[in-house]
Write a protein that holds these residues in place. Structure first.
Motif, PDB file in Angstrom:
ATOM      1  N   SER A   1       0.971  -1.323   0.016  1.00 14.16           N
ATOM      2  CA  SER A   1      -0.074  -0.059  -0.044  1.00 14.16           C
ATOM      3  C   SER A   1       0.731   1.224  -0.045  1.00 14.16           C
ATOM      4  O   SER A   1       0.266   2.308  -0.231  1.00 14.16           O
TER       5      SER A   1
ATOM      6  N   HIS B   1       2.243   3.781  -5.426  1.00 14.15           N
ATOM      7  CA  HIS B   1       1.309   4.877  -6.165  1.00 14.15           C
ATOM      8  C   HIS B   1       0.134   3.981  -6.487  1.00 14.15           C
ATOM      9  O   HIS B   1       0.138   2.825  -6.695  1.00 14.15           O
ATOM     10  N   PRO B   2      -0.975   4.827  -6.529  1.00 14.75           N
ATOM     11  CA  PRO B   2      -2.272   4.132  -6.966  1.00 14.75           C
ATOM     12  C   PRO B   2      -2.208   3.395  -8.257  1.00 14.75           C
ATOM     13  O   PRO B   2      -2.608   2.432  -8.503  1.00 14.75           O
ATOM     14  N   THR B   3      -1.565   4.022  -8.987  1.00 16.11           N
ATOM     15  CA  THR B   3      -1.390   3.395 -10.515  1.00 16.11           C
ATOM     16  C   THR B   3      -0.510   2.417 -10.550  1.00 16.11           C
ATOM     17  O   THR B   3      -0.719   1.331 -11.165  1.00 16.11           O
ATOM     18  N   GLU B   4       0.213   2.001  -9.603  1.00 15.21           N
ATOM     19  CA  GLU B   4       0.969   0.832  -9.264  1.00 15.21           C
ATOM     20  C   GLU B   4       0.205  -0.266  -8.457  1.00 15.21           C
ATOM     21  O   GLU B   4       0.251  -1.533  -8.996  1.00 15.21           O
ATOM     22  N   TYR B   5      -0.461   0.507  -7.749  1.00 20.91           N
ATOM     23  CA  TYR B   5      -1.074  -0.691  -6.749  1.00 20.91           C
ATOM     24  C   TYR B   5      -2.192  -1.531  -7.319  1.00 20.91           C
ATOM     25  O   TYR B   5      -2.489  -2.528  -7.092  1.00 20.91           O
ATOM     26  N   LYS B   6      -2.739  -0.738  -8.244  1.00 21.80           N
ATOM     27  CA  LYS B   6      -4.067  -1.471  -9.068  1.00 21.80           C
ATOM     28  C   LYS B   6      -3.326  -2.588  -9.944  1.00 21.80           C
ATOM     29  O   LYS B   6      -4.144  -3.449 -10.087  1.00 21.80           O
ATOM     30  N   HIS B   7      -2.256  -2.584 -10.110  1.00 20.96           N
ATOM     31  CA  HIS B   7      -1.552  -3.690 -10.997  1.00 20.96           C
ATOM     32  C   HIS B   7      -1.164  -4.905 -10.309  1.00 20.96           C
ATOM     33  O   HIS B   7      -0.804  -5.846 -10.641  1.00 20.96           O
ATOM     34  N   GLY B   8      -1.451  -4.793  -8.748  1.00 19.76           N
ATOM     35  CA  GLY B   8      -0.818  -5.809  -7.858  1.00 19.76           C
ATOM     36  C   GLY B   8       0.421  -5.817  -7.745  1.00 19.76           C
ATOM     37  O   GLY B   8       1.039  -6.701  -7.384  1.00 19.76           O
ATOM     38  N   VAL B   9       1.212  -4.721  -7.876  1.00 19.57           N
ATOM     39  CA  VAL B   9       2.513  -4.696  -7.668  1.00 19.57           C
ATOM     40  C   VAL B   9       2.874  -4.827  -6.083  1.00 19.57           C
ATOM     41  O   VAL B   9       2.165  -4.310  -5.189  1.00 19.57           O
ATOM     42  N   THR B  10       4.159  -5.779  -5.890  1.00 20.89           N
ATOM     43  CA  THR B  10       4.359  -5.845  -4.573  1.00 20.89           C
ATOM     44  C   THR B  10       5.870  -5.589  -4.458  1.00 20.89           C
ATOM     45  O   THR B  10       6.510  -5.354  -5.470  1.00 20.89           O
TER      46      THR B  10
ATOM     47  N   VAL C   1       7.428   6.703  -7.134  1.00 19.77           N
ATOM     48  CA  VAL C   1       7.221   5.770  -8.184  1.00 19.77           C
ATOM     49  C   VAL C   1       8.618   4.994  -8.670  1.00 19.77           C
ATOM     50  O   VAL C   1       9.461   5.802  -9.184  1.00 19.77           O
TER      51      VAL C   1
ATOM     52  N   HIS D   1       9.629   3.312 -11.049  1.00 19.41           N
ATOM     53  CA  HIS D   1      10.194   3.160 -12.644  1.00 19.41           C
ATOM     54  C   HIS D   1      10.585   4.599 -13.138  1.00 19.41           C
ATOM     55  O   HIS D   1      11.208   4.509 -14.111  1.00 19.41           O
TER      56      HIS D   1
ATOM     57  N   VAL E   1      -5.616 -10.075  -6.272  1.00 18.47           N
ATOM     58  CA  VAL E   1      -4.691  -9.942  -7.509  1.00 18.47           C
ATOM     59  C   VAL E   1      -4.548 -11.498  -8.280  1.00 18.47           C
ATOM     60  O   VAL E   1      -4.604 -12.228  -7.445  1.00 18.47           O
TER      61      VAL E   1
ATOM     62  N   GLN F   1       0.537  -4.593 -15.901  1.00 15.14           N
ATOM     63  CA  GLN F   1       0.633  -6.110 -15.958  1.00 15.14           C
ATOM     64  C   GLN F   1       0.945  -6.531 -17.339  1.00 15.14           C
ATOM     65  O   GLN F   1       0.518  -5.722 -18.259  1.00 15.14           O
TER      66      GLN F   1
END
Lengths: 383, 127
Positions: A127, A130-139, A244, A246, B54, B82
């Motif tokens: 958590s 960034h929200p744009t990363e979180y929604k991709h399920g990045v850990t 972020v 990247h 996820v 993704q």
């Protein structure tokens, strides 16, 4: 004003029944006892903790600890800088004494995590993204996987070099009675363990851990009066990199490590060649390489050679993570940076037992997020 | 739906957008839609330990869009997302494809605050 460390402690790291308040109290009490200081001497109390609200539903842990330890009416504050909360606590404690605001500052870091599933704990930690990363399920482990792949491909480093980091830190952890794992592993075990974030496998990652650690800070003058042995915080620096990941210019350079270590070296009047021992934030094996390069011990793209050649082993030219590191000691988020400081203190005052190396100068590098926030501390043995 | 990068008067481009340019501190006053461009995979991972809601496994990649045609200061801008497949390599060309829901917002840490952000977006599809 010179700042000294006159006491240190850590609880057993691992899966603990105790909840956060009890873990913090245990380390805090042991630290005061270690220094022979009574609670009413404590003027500032800092509690390094990332997420007691999210993990346990308990907030205000600094107040709870102050009352439990009997340090009232000391100024108290919770310090959150995610995984580098512990290092940030060292920074706050150093500031409080260096500024003259406090003559005696207790720092306690802790986290209670293991009652959550791995997925839940991973989600809490993710958590920070960034929200744009979180929604991709990045850990955080997936950042490590992507960075490790880029590092190995770009610098033509063998996959085995990462396994060597895990093997070394597990070896060191055998000699640490407070480590979560006191078990040696071999390269084959690490290379054949299940994939977590390709190309990284289970043994490239630190575990989920409960635990607490503490350090006691005072002025050098007072330390000379009341302590038999003490260490000095001779340099400290903190820096923030992009939220972020990247967006950084070079995926293999941790700017926060570079900036904070330069600041710490400059304050101490020392450089990477002066180090005798280092605790690095090996949340993932690849981070040990990126930090060795960031703090100037190795050139970019070459730290893997130190792992292959054994230079960072306990009997190498620069022992790294004599405590076992996060890899084997465990990583209770808010406690980890403090526990790094505990290990450096014990090495400098000669209390590291079977882990002891010859050391007058030590460095701790505590990384928050994936290098988002970094604190580097240089400590020296008192003359 | 766009895949919006931000740009500032000095020609710096970032994804995602920020109120101020991370490079120079000027307000980002324009956006660049990356959704109809192709990109190159810089690095990738397949994550098998994924949080609640996820997909598992979850293959992710950092990709690099060529924006040199914009006559901006930055020639490339990177984005993370993704991947549509587990079969990907560094250097592959990909194009963004729209997905209505990248993860299930009804579970996990943000389930009670899911309205605080959107959950649709783009996956990278090898060309």
């Amino acid at each position: 004003m010179g700042v000294a460390v006159i006491g240190a402690s850590m609880t057993k790291f691992g899966q603990r029944d105790a909840w956060i308040q009890e873990l913090l109290s245990q380390a805090g009490e042991e630290c005061l006892d270690d220094a022979g200081v009574t609670p009413d001497d404590v003027e500032h109390l800092y509690v390094s903790n990332m997420a007691s609200g999210e993990f346990q539903g308990q907030t205000g842990v600094m107040n709870a600890l102050a009352h439990d330890l009997g340090v009232l009416p000391a100024y108290s504050e919770r310090v959150d800088q995610t995984s580098s909360s512990g290092g940030a606590g060292i920074y706050e404690a150093w500031q409080s004494v260096a500024s003259g605001a406090s003559d005696m500052t207790l720092l306690v870091g802790g986290e209670k995590m293991t009652h959550k599933t791995t997925g839940q704990a991973t989600d809490i930690i993710a958590s920070i993204t960034h929200p744009t990363e979180y929604k991709h399920g990045v850990t955080l482990p997936s950042f490590a996987g992507m960075t490790a792949r880029h590092y190995l491909e770009r610098f033509d480093a063998p996959r085995e070099s990462l396994a060597r980091v895990a093997v070394k830190n597990h070896r060191n952890g055998v000699d640490n009675p407070n480590a979560q794992f006191q078990k040696e592993i071999d390269v084959e075990t690490a290379l054949e363990s299940p994939i977590i974030a390709d190309p990284l496998r289970l043994y490239d990652f630190c575990p989920i851990t409960d635990g607490s650690a503490a350090m006691l800070f005072t002025t050098e003058e007072r330390a000379a009066e009341i302590a038999d042995e003490y260490a000095v915080v001779s340099g400290i620096g903190g820096a923030t990199d992009t939220h972020v990941v990247h967006e950084r210019d070079d995926p293999t350079v941790m700017g926060g490590v570079v900036e904070s270590s330069e600041e710490a070296y400059e304050m101490a009047g020392l450089g990477p060649d002066d180090l005798d021992v280092a605790e690095l934030h090996d949340m993932f094996t690849i981070l040990e390489f990126l930090q060795l390069e960031g703090i100037g011990v190795a050139d970019q793209g070459t730290a893997w050679e130190l792992a292959m050649d054994g230079e960072t082993a306990k009997d190498g030219s620069l022992p790294v993570n004599t405590s076992g590191g996060l890899k084997s000691k465990g990583h209770p988020l808010g406690a980890s940076g403090v526990a790094q400081g505990v290990e450096i203190y014990e090495q400098l005052v000669g209390e590291a037992g079977p882990r002891q190396v010859e050391a007058d100068v030590g460095l701790a590098c505590n990384v928050g997020g994936f290098g988002n926030c970094v604190i580097t501390t240089v400590m020296e043995a008192a003359e | 739906m766009t895949l919006a990068a931000g740009s500032c008067p000095n020609g710096h481009v970032s994804y995602p957008t920020h109120p101020r340019c991370p490079e120079c501190g000027e307000p980002q006053d324009e956006t660049v839609d990356l959704s109809d461009r192709t990109a190159e995979v810089v690095t990738w991972t397949t994550s098998t330990a994924t949080p609640p809601g996820v997909r598992e496994p979850n293959t992710l990649a950092i990709v690099e869009f060529d924006v040199s045609d914009l006559d901006a200061e930055d020639e490339f801008v990177r984005a993370l997302g993704q991947v549509t497949t587990d079969d990907v390599e560094s250097g592959d060309a990909v194009e963004p494809v729209y997905v209505e829901e990248l993860r299930d917002p009804d579970v996990g840490l943000k389930r009670e605050t899911q309205a605080s952000q959107d959950w649709d977006g783009y996956r990278w599809d090898p060309v």
